[in-house]
Design an enzyme around this catalytic site. Structure first.
Site, mmCIF file in Angstrom:
data_model
loop_
_atom_site.group_PDB
_atom_site.id
_atom_site.type_symbol
_atom_site.label_atom_id
_atom_site.label_comp_id
_atom_site.label_asym_id
_atom_site.label_seq_id
_atom_site.Cartn_x
_atom_site.Cartn_y
_atom_site.Cartn_z
ATOM 1 N N LYS A 18 0.826 -1.213 0.000
ATOM 2 C CA LYS A 18 0.000 0.000 0.000
ATOM 3 C C LYS A 18 0.854 1.254 0.000
ATOM 4 O O LYS A 18 2.037 1.229 0.391
ATOM 5 C CB LYS A 18 -0.942 0.026 1.207
ATOM 6 C CG LYS A 18 -0.256 -0.033 2.591
ATOM 7 C CD LYS A 18 0.251 1.284 3.147
ATOM 8 C CE LYS A 18 0.986 1.140 4.465
ATOM 9 N NZ LYS A 18 1.782 2.293 4.851
ATOM 10 N N ASP A 149 -2.074 -2.389 10.037
ATOM 11 C CA ASP A 149 -2.321 -2.339 8.594
ATOM 12 C C ASP A 149 -2.888 -3.648 8.035
ATOM 13 O O ASP A 149 -3.218 -3.718 6.842
ATOM 14 C CB ASP A 149 -1.012 -2.053 7.837
ATOM 15 C CG ASP A 149 -0.491 -0.641 8.086
ATOM 16 O OD1 ASP A 149 -1.274 0.209 8.543
ATOM 17 O OD2 ASP A 149 0.699 -0.404 7.807
HETATM 18 O O1 C5P Z 1 0.549 -2.245 14.294
HETATM 19 P P1 C5P Z 1 1.967 -2.463 13.864
HETATM 20 O O2 C5P Z 1 2.638 -3.580 14.623
HETATM 21 O O3 C5P Z 1 2.134 -2.576 12.392
HETATM 22 O O4 C5P Z 1 2.727 -1.119 14.280
HETATM 23 C C1 C5P Z 1 4.124 -1.090 14.362
HETATM 24 C C2 C5P Z 1 4.531 0.058 15.271
HETATM 25 O O5 C5P Z 1 4.174 1.297 14.673
HETATM 26 C C3 C5P Z 1 3.863 0.072 16.631
HETATM 27 O O6 C5P Z 1 4.554 -0.708 17.553
HETATM 28 C C4 C5P Z 1 3.921 1.549 16.983
HETATM 29 O O7 C5P Z 1 5.223 1.883 17.443
HETATM 30 C C5 C5P Z 1 3.750 2.225 15.639
HETATM 31 N N1 C5P Z 1 2.352 2.626 15.359
HETATM 32 C C6 C5P Z 1 1.809 3.675 16.079
HETATM 33 N N2 C5P Z 1 0.519 4.062 15.824
HETATM 34 C C7 C5P Z 1 -0.222 3.446 14.882
HETATM 35 C C8 C5P Z 1 0.324 2.386 14.123
HETATM 36 C C9 C5P Z 1 1.634 1.994 14.390
HETATM 37 O O8 C5P Z 1 2.474 4.256 16.953
HETATM 38 N N3 C5P Z 1 -1.462 3.858 14.659
#
Ligand code: C5P
Length: 308
Positions: A18, A149
């Protein structure tokens, strides 16, 4: 009479990466996440996830592709976590196991949801392999537990993401957009970029999606979409990787109608006015030698789908 040899069953899923057309972020929350308003668009750069049966309780992954050595292959692999989560929830009580093979084309830690795409691919491939009775909504809820995501990677298309980016609503989009992606050497970790964002105190109160962006999508107007592209994480990504500013400037000088760091970067997405402009831009940008490689893609495309 010889016994016929049957091939082991392999379920193959194709799943797109994406770009974020807009990404607006609030400050860090108590749970460590950030409240986002984002518009995702799935683009035609695909990872493939194959799933086949393994002994009950056994889960493994093999990763193929240019950047395979950057992907963990143990229990830390997000596709393995996805298969285990699915087995423990929708498949609870059944003797399930899976061998996964991932063919990577989406850059690793590149800001294009490559890991989330592999989790989405593993969820769908294992659900089909194991013949589980699970609805798309339930699959999406499991996806949200794996990464913000993942629900979008299951859905694809063009969508508004709120909350952590995992609450989705469709966005009306007409036509197909021609993107030129500039891949950088090295990774840029998402937590590190959000960390820099916090350090620079860039988080603002929740804001909506710019109406110009939604109007551009409805009318299929690439130059208007290009002008409306925006990413609150871009300043943090540039602070960590100043050389990205040269890539952004080069693509713009070479005729892109829009330029933005994708997600937490370091991939940069350039929007071209049409297909021939994208061909021209990708050739010229490649010859500048400022990035690891350049790839032309189109969007929107569907999310995780079975390959028949
Ligand atoms: O959800 P995911 O594991 O892909 O996110 C990776 C990192 O990105 C999280 O640990 C966080 O540090 C950051 N993140 C965030 N806020 C979001 C999405 C991701 O702070 N809405």
């Amino acid at each position: 009479m010889a016994t016929p040899v049957t091939e082991p069953e392999v379920v193959r899923v194709r799943v797109a990466g994406k770009v974020n057309l807009v990404l607006r972020s609030g400050p860090k929350r108590e749970d460590g996440y950030h409240t986002l308003t984002t518009v995702f668009q799935a683009v035609s750069l695909f990872d493939e996830v194959d799933a086949s049966w393994a002994e009950p309780g056994q889960f493994s992954v093999k990763v193929l592709g240019d950047q395979a050595d950057l992907v963990p292959t143990g229990e830390g692999n997000i596709a393995v976590k996805a298969a285990r989560l699915l087995a423990a929830t929708a498949g609870a009580g059944r003797p399930l196991g899976a061998s996964l093979v991932i063919r990577k084309a989406i850059p690793v830690t590149g800001g294009m949801a490559g890991g989330s795409a592999d989790a989405a691919g593993a969820l769908l491939a294992c659900a089909v392999l194991w013949d589980l009775d699970i609805s798309p909504d339930e699959l999406r809820d499991l996806g949200a537990q794996l990464g913000a995501d993942v629900p979008f990677c299951l859905a694809g298309g063009t969508a508004l993401g709120t909350g952590r980016g995992d609450q989705l609503a469709p966005v009306l989009s007409r036509g197909s957009y021609h993107w030129v992606l500039a891949f950088s050497d090295g990774e840029l970790s998402t937590p590190a970029v959000f960390g820099k964002f916090d350090e620079l105190e860039l988080g603002k109160d929740p804001q909506g999606v710019p109406p110009e962006l939604l109007n551009a999508l409805v009318s299929g107007d690439a130059p208007a979409l290009g002008r409306a592209l925006t990413n609150d994480l871009q300043a943090a990504a540039l602070a960590l990787r100043p050389q990205l500013a040269r890539v952004l400037a080069a693509g713009t000088e070479l005729g892109a109608v829009g330029a933005v760091v994708s997600g937490s970067g370091p991939t940069i997405a350039f929007l071209a006015a049409n297909e021939s402009a994208a061909v021209d831009l990708s050739v010229k940008l490649s010859s500048e030698g400022l990035c690891r490689s350049v790839k032309r893609v189109t969007g929107p495309v569907p999310g995780a789908r079975l390959v028949v």
